[in-house]
Design an enzyme around this catalytic site. Structure first.
Site, PDB file in Angstrom:
ATOM      1  N   HIS A  96      14.663   0.620 -17.039  1.00 15.82           N
ATOM      2  CA  HIS A  96      15.771   0.667 -18.004  1.00 15.82           C
ATOM      3  C   HIS A  96      17.109   0.561 -17.277  1.00 15.82           C
ATOM      4  CE1 HIS A  96      12.904   3.259 -20.575  1.00 15.82           C
ATOM      5  NE2 HIS A  96      13.024   2.099 -21.206  1.00 15.82           N
ATOM      6  N   ARG A 101       9.051  -6.823 -19.981  1.00 17.59           N
ATOM      7  CA  ARG A 101       8.338  -6.602 -18.729  1.00 17.59           C
ATOM      8  C   ARG A 101       7.228  -7.612 -18.545  1.00 17.59           C
ATOM      9  NH1 ARG A 101       8.291  -1.085 -20.832  1.00 17.59           N
ATOM     10  NH2 ARG A 101       6.379  -1.820 -21.753  1.00 17.59           N
TER      11      ARG A 101
END
Length: 164
Positions: free
Chosen positions: A19, A92
């Protein structure tokens, strides 16, 4: 010139190095990044909203032009309230793509002035997810390589019984 304000919404349960990587990279593209921590009761977070906001604020406190807010409404409504017309979403793996694409289309259908920008974390952070971290935390596993040091410190100071 209008300021480019990007909103990065998520549960951040807890905020990870992945993040944080997305936040730093978004700062290179936009004038301001607002990290919006969702209450997200449907996901049954390990940490309370206040704890997640505190961890996120600590992780980004040294970054200029980053703000952290909590929210419990539609992301597009929050974006409008904060004058943000760009949503940041992290990708991701291919498995994230279909869900994120649907979410991007949904948000744009609710407000066509909203654009979604997808950013990939650096490869070294690509495997990190909050759910992996929560799993490790539930077994007192090592997480220091997955979390910003400020977040690791906060979690380490919590009584283990507060980790639900």
């Amino acid at each position: 010139m209008n300021k480019k304000i990007a909103l990065y919404p998520g549960t951040f349960d807890p905020i990870t190095n992945g993040h944080f990587d997305i936040i730093e990279r978004a700062l290179g593209l936009f004038d301001e990044v607002i990290v919006a921590v969702a209450i997200s009761t449907d996901k049954k977070p390990m940490f309370t909203l206040d704890e997640r906001i505190e961890m996120t604020k600590e992780a980004v406190k040294h970054l200029k032009n980053v703000k952290v807010v909590g929210f419990n409404n539609l992301t597009v409504e929050l974006a409008k309230e904060l004058d943000a017309n760009i949503l940041i979403r992290g990708l991701r793996a291919v498995s994230d793509f279909e869900y994120e694409l649907q979410l991007g289309y949904l948000n744009n259908s609710l407000d066509d002035s909203i654009e979604t920008v997808y950013l990939m974390p650096k490869l070294k952070h690509a495997f990190i997810s909050s759910s992996i971290v929560r799993g490790l935390l539930s077994f007192n596993g090592k997480t220091s390589h997955l979390l910003p040091k400020e977040v690791q410190k906060i979690i380490g100071s919590m009584n283990s019984c507060t980790l639900r």
